[in-house]
Design a protein around this motif. Sequence first.
Motif, PDB file in Angstrom:
ATOM      1  N   LYS A  22     -38.909 -43.712  39.136  1.00  0.00           N
ATOM      2  CA  LYS A  22     -38.602 -44.704  40.163  1.00  0.00           C
ATOM      3  C   LYS A  22     -37.351 -44.328  40.937  1.00  0.00           C
ATOM      4  CE  LYS A  22     -37.764 -49.654  40.775  1.00  0.00           C
ATOM      5  NZ  LYS A  22     -37.651 -50.958  40.101  1.00  0.00           N
ATOM      6  N   ASN A  23     -36.349 -43.764  40.226  1.00  0.00           N
ATOM      7  CA  ASN A  23     -35.076 -43.455  40.856  1.00  0.00           C
ATOM      8  C   ASN A  23     -34.990 -42.025  41.373  1.00  0.00           C
ATOM      9  OD1 ASN A  23     -34.008 -46.041  40.334  1.00  0.00           O
ATOM     10  ND2 ASN A  23     -33.508 -45.456  38.240  1.00  0.00           N
ATOM     11  N   ALA A  24     -36.027 -41.217  41.105  1.00  0.00           N
ATOM     12  CA  ALA A  24     -35.990 -39.825  41.542  1.00  0.00           C
ATOM     13  C   ALA A  24     -36.044 -39.746  43.059  1.00  0.00           C
ATOM     14  CB  ALA A  24     -37.159 -39.060  40.928  1.00  0.00           C
ATOM     15  N   GLY A  25     -35.415 -38.707  43.597  1.00  0.00           N
ATOM     16  CA  GLY A  25     -35.438 -38.515  45.035  1.00  0.00           C
ATOM     17  C   GLY A  25     -36.610 -37.660  45.459  1.00  0.00           C
ATOM     18  N   LEU A  26     -36.752 -37.494  46.764  1.00  0.00           N
ATOM     19  CA  LEU A  26     -37.843 -36.690  47.300  1.00  0.00           C
ATOM     20  C   LEU A  26     -37.588 -35.209  47.032  1.00  0.00           C
ATOM     21  CD1 LEU A  26     -38.224 -38.594  50.666  1.00  0.00           C
ATOM     22  CD2 LEU A  26     -39.979 -38.418  48.902  1.00  0.00           C
ATOM     23  N   PRO A  27     -38.622 -34.460  46.679  1.00  0.00           N
ATOM     24  CA  PRO A  27     -38.449 -33.031  46.394  1.00  0.00           C
ATOM     25  C   PRO A  27     -38.316 -32.213  47.671  1.00  0.00           C
ATOM     26  CG  PRO A  27     -40.747 -33.641  46.169  1.00  0.00           C
ATOM     27  CD  PRO A  27     -40.000 -34.913  46.450  1.00  0.00           C
ATOM     28  N   TRP A  28     -37.601 -31.100  47.585  1.00  0.00           N
ATOM     29  CA  TRP A  28     -37.465 -30.220  48.737  1.00  0.00           C
ATOM     30  C   TRP A  28     -38.805 -29.525  49.016  1.00  0.00           C
ATOM     31  CZ3 TRP A  28     -33.617 -32.940  48.325  1.00  0.00           C
ATOM     32  CH2 TRP A  28     -32.511 -32.749  47.509  1.00  0.00           C
ATOM     33  N   ASN A  29     -38.865 -28.878  50.176  1.00  0.00           N
ATOM     34  CA  ASN A  29     -40.010 -28.037  50.560  1.00  0.00           C
ATOM     35  C   ASN A  29     -41.322 -28.819  50.561  1.00  0.00           C
ATOM     36  OD1 ASN A  29     -38.185 -25.781  50.511  1.00  0.00           O
ATOM     37  ND2 ASN A  29     -38.448 -25.708  48.292  1.00  0.00           N
ATOM     38  N   THR A  30     -41.270 -30.043  51.048  1.00  0.00           N
ATOM     39  CA  THR A  30     -42.447 -30.908  51.068  1.00  0.00           C
ATOM     40  C   THR A  30     -42.652 -31.455  52.474  1.00  0.00           C
ATOM     41  OG1 THR A  30     -41.939 -31.581  48.795  1.00  0.00           O
ATOM     42  CG2 THR A  30     -43.519 -32.932  50.004  1.00  0.00           C
ATOM     43  N   HIS A  31     -43.900 -31.601  52.882  1.00  0.00           N
ATOM     44  CA  HIS A  31     -44.198 -32.263  54.148  1.00  0.00           C
ATOM     45  C   HIS A  31     -45.163 -33.415  53.880  1.00  0.00           C
ATOM     46  CE1 HIS A  31     -47.595 -29.467  53.764  1.00  0.00           C
ATOM     47  NE2 HIS A  31     -48.282 -30.278  54.576  1.00  0.00           N
TER      48      HIS A  31
END
Length: 268
Positions: A22-31
């Motif tokens: 729930k608290n995790a952020g958005l991952p890099w290299n994603t569209h």
Amino acid sequence: MEKRGTMSNRNRNQYGKQNFQKNAGLPWNTHGIFFTCEYEKSAVREAQNIISKYLDEPSVSQRSNKDEELDVADLLQKEVEESKKPKISMRIRQLPTGIKHSLFFGVAELPREKLVPFVSKIVDDSQVNQQCRFLLRAVPIEDISSDEYPMLPNKLRRILEYHYTQFASDPENKNRHPTFAVDFKVTFGSFKRQAALDLVCETVKDINPESSVNLSQPDFAIIFHVVKKAVLLSCVRDFNKRRKFSLRPPGTEEKKSEPQKTPQESTE
């Protein structure tokens, strides 16, 4: 007693996993597509349905043959193709944003170069005929970067170079230099607005020194949205004309629907 302790530990582990997701952020290299919404649980299903609807929308050639009669073999083939389509959960993957009133979906069968036209089509149709009750806006995100160097300037440059090249290749834009504006927002992040503007202007100047700022009707709106440690990047057309990619028809009272912001959230 030992058994009860084991169950308690398992429950704690499950709770910890859910709380982390729930608290995790958005991952890099994603569209994908970033939505703002009112009621998240209802908005998730609404977002999945509208994305799936436009993914399954037939092409022009398919629509021209829609009224033709199908024989048994054609109908059977159509059923086989439908059965081979992956489930919604596999086609459309929700990623945690770590903030309230926002959703992010990655779409496996939607490449980066088709993302902006895809979302623009949804927005255009939704502003003519209301399709959403809980979703407020839909913004195409062509890449997600860390807020640190050198990843951030490299990703921004790659996105802008693609769109500036596409603009120059259009015969209607001969001898024209595109104008631009920056849509900067920060939510629970520390990235400064001036730093974002400086980075965008420096990158644009390197790509096209004749490109200038136009805040009213720019050719390009450069999306620079900071969500915690993630920077959501994109470059879109007709951003102001599309009312910042609102999913509501003109005249709808959006102010009443916009989620309340806490003192830690700020937008520009």
